[in-house]
Design a protein around this motif. Structure first.
Motif, PDB file in Angstrom:
ATOM      1  N   CYS A   1       0.794  -1.239   0.000  1.00 51.62           N
ATOM      2  CA  CYS A   1       0.000   0.000   0.000  1.00 51.62           C
ATOM      3  C   CYS A   1       0.822   1.282   0.000  1.00 51.62           C
ATOM      4  O   CYS A   1       0.271   2.353  -0.202  1.00 51.62           O
ATOM      5  CB  CYS A   1      -0.959  -0.003   1.186  1.00 51.62           C
ATOM      6  SG  CYS A   1      -0.130   0.027   2.788  1.00 51.62           S
ATOM      7  N   GLY A   2       2.122   1.191   0.276  1.00 52.14           N
ATOM      8  CA  GLY A   2       2.975   2.373   0.249  1.00 52.14           C
ATOM      9  C   GLY A   2       3.027   3.169   1.536  1.00 52.14           C
ATOM     10  O   GLY A   2       3.738   4.162   1.627  1.00 52.14           O
ATOM     11  N   ILE A   3       2.287   2.751   2.571  1.00 53.69           N
ATOM     12  CA  ILE A   3       2.280   3.465   3.848  1.00 53.69           C
ATOM     13  C   ILE A   3       3.594   3.193   4.587  1.00 53.69           C
ATOM     14  O   ILE A   3       4.118   2.079   4.572  1.00 53.69           O
ATOM     15  CB  ILE A   3       1.071   3.036   4.712  1.00 53.69           C
ATOM     16  CG1 ILE A   3      -0.231   3.438   4.020  1.00 53.69           C
ATOM     17  CG2 ILE A   3       1.154   3.623   6.123  1.00 53.69           C
ATOM     18  CD1 ILE A   3      -1.481   2.949   4.721  1.00 53.69           C
ATOM     19  N   ASP A   4       4.118   4.239   5.276  1.00 56.49           N
ATOM     20  CA  ASP A   4       5.346   4.086   6.047  1.00 56.49           C
ATOM     21  C   ASP A   4       5.204   2.987   7.095  1.00 56.49           C
ATOM     22  O   ASP A   4       4.109   2.752   7.615  1.00 56.49           O
ATOM     23  CB  ASP A   4       5.692   5.389   6.764  1.00 56.49           C
ATOM     24  CG  ASP A   4       6.073   6.491   5.795  1.00 56.49           C
ATOM     25  OD1 ASP A   4       6.403   6.192   4.636  1.00 56.49           O
ATOM     26  OD2 ASP A   4       6.043   7.660   6.218  1.00 56.49           O
TER      27      ASP A   4
ATOM     28  N   HIS B   1       1.930   1.953  10.510  1.00 57.96           N
ATOM     29  CA  HIS B   1       1.192   1.157   9.525  1.00 57.96           C
ATOM     30  C   HIS B   1       0.158   0.273  10.197  1.00 57.96           C
ATOM     31  O   HIS B   1      -1.004   0.274   9.813  1.00 57.96           O
ATOM     32  CB  HIS B   1       2.159   0.296   8.705  1.00 57.96           C
ATOM     33  CG  HIS B   1       1.510  -0.487   7.605  1.00 57.96           C
ATOM     34  ND1 HIS B   1       0.786  -1.629   7.835  1.00 57.96           N
ATOM     35  CD2 HIS B   1       1.482  -0.288   6.265  1.00 57.96           C
ATOM     36  CE1 HIS B   1       0.348  -2.097   6.669  1.00 57.96           C
ATOM     37  NE2 HIS B   1       0.753  -1.291   5.704  1.00 57.96           N
ATOM     38  N   GLY B   2       0.564  -0.476  11.206  1.00 57.71           N
ATOM     39  CA  GLY B   2      -0.356  -1.393  11.882  1.00 57.71           C
ATOM     40  C   GLY B   2      -0.917  -2.419  10.916  1.00 57.71           C
ATOM     41  O   GLY B   2      -0.231  -2.901  10.029  1.00 57.71           O
TER      42      GLY B   2
ATOM     43  N   HIS C   1      -3.568  -6.703   5.836  1.00 57.83           N
ATOM     44  CA  HIS C   1      -2.152  -7.051   5.768  1.00 57.83           C
ATOM     45  C   HIS C   1      -1.363  -6.204   6.759  1.00 57.83           C
ATOM     46  O   HIS C   1      -1.814  -5.150   7.178  1.00 57.83           O
ATOM     47  CB  HIS C   1      -1.599  -6.847   4.351  1.00 57.83           C
ATOM     48  CG  HIS C   1      -1.518  -5.405   3.934  1.00 57.83           C
ATOM     49  ND1 HIS C   1      -2.598  -4.709   3.440  1.00 57.83           N
ATOM     50  CD2 HIS C   1      -0.491  -4.527   3.955  1.00 57.83           C
ATOM     51  CE1 HIS C   1      -2.233  -3.470   3.166  1.00 57.83           C
ATOM     52  NE2 HIS C   1      -0.959  -3.316   3.476  1.00 57.83           N
ATOM     53  N   THR C   2      -0.204  -6.692   7.142  1.00 61.41           N
ATOM     54  CA  THR C   2       0.744  -5.929   7.939  1.00 61.41           C
ATOM     55  C   THR C   2       1.801  -5.392   6.985  1.00 61.41           C
ATOM     56  O   THR C   2       1.829  -5.746   5.806  1.00 61.41           O
ATOM     57  CB  THR C   2       1.393  -6.812   9.024  1.00 61.41           C
ATOM     58  OG1 THR C   2       2.010  -7.933   8.400  1.00 61.41           O
ATOM     59  CG2 THR C   2       0.370  -7.294  10.037  1.00 61.41           C
ATOM     60  N   TRP C   3       2.684  -4.522   7.494  1.00 59.53           N
ATOM     61  CA  TRP C   3       3.713  -3.917   6.653  1.00 59.53           C
ATOM     62  C   TRP C   3       4.581  -4.999   6.014  1.00 59.53           C
ATOM     63  O   TRP C   3       4.979  -5.960   6.682  1.00 59.53           O
ATOM     64  CB  TRP C   3       4.583  -2.978   7.479  1.00 59.53           C
ATOM     65  CG  TRP C   3       5.568  -2.205   6.672  1.00 59.53           C
ATOM     66  CD1 TRP C   3       5.358  -1.012   6.079  1.00 59.53           C
ATOM     67  CD2 TRP C   3       6.916  -2.557   6.369  1.00 59.53           C
ATOM     68  NE1 TRP C   3       6.480  -0.593   5.414  1.00 59.53           N
ATOM     69  CE2 TRP C   3       7.459  -1.538   5.581  1.00 59.53           C
ATOM     70  CE3 TRP C   3       7.726  -3.648   6.681  1.00 59.53           C
ATOM     71  CZ2 TRP C   3       8.770  -1.563   5.106  1.00 59.53           C
ATOM     72  CZ3 TRP C   3       9.015  -3.687   6.205  1.00 59.53           C
ATOM     73  CH2 TRP C   3       9.533  -2.644   5.430  1.00 59.53           C
TER      74      TRP C   3
END
Length: 53
Positions: free
Chosen positions: A12-15, A19-20, A29-31
């Motif tokens: 997803c591109g989240i840092d 993220h959690g 999903h997780t990171w």
């Protein structure tokens, strides 16, 4: 829309920090570590955004 952080989640591109667990159309999903190609593509996208007026 800004390009995602090059080291953001592969899905997803989240840092990573903050993220959690994310909900997506294909499930939660997780990171996940991005691939070298994803990192390169994201860096190039950010560079291209900076060149536009």
């Amino acid at each position: 829309m800004a390009a995602p952080n090059p080291m953001g989640c592969a899905r997803c591109g989240i840092d990573r920090r903050g993220h959690g667990i994310q909900a997506a159309a294909d499930g939660t999903h997780t990171w996940q570590k991005p691939s070298q190609q994803q990192i390169k593509d994201r860096m190039n996208a950010r560079r291209a955004e900076g060149e536009q007026p």
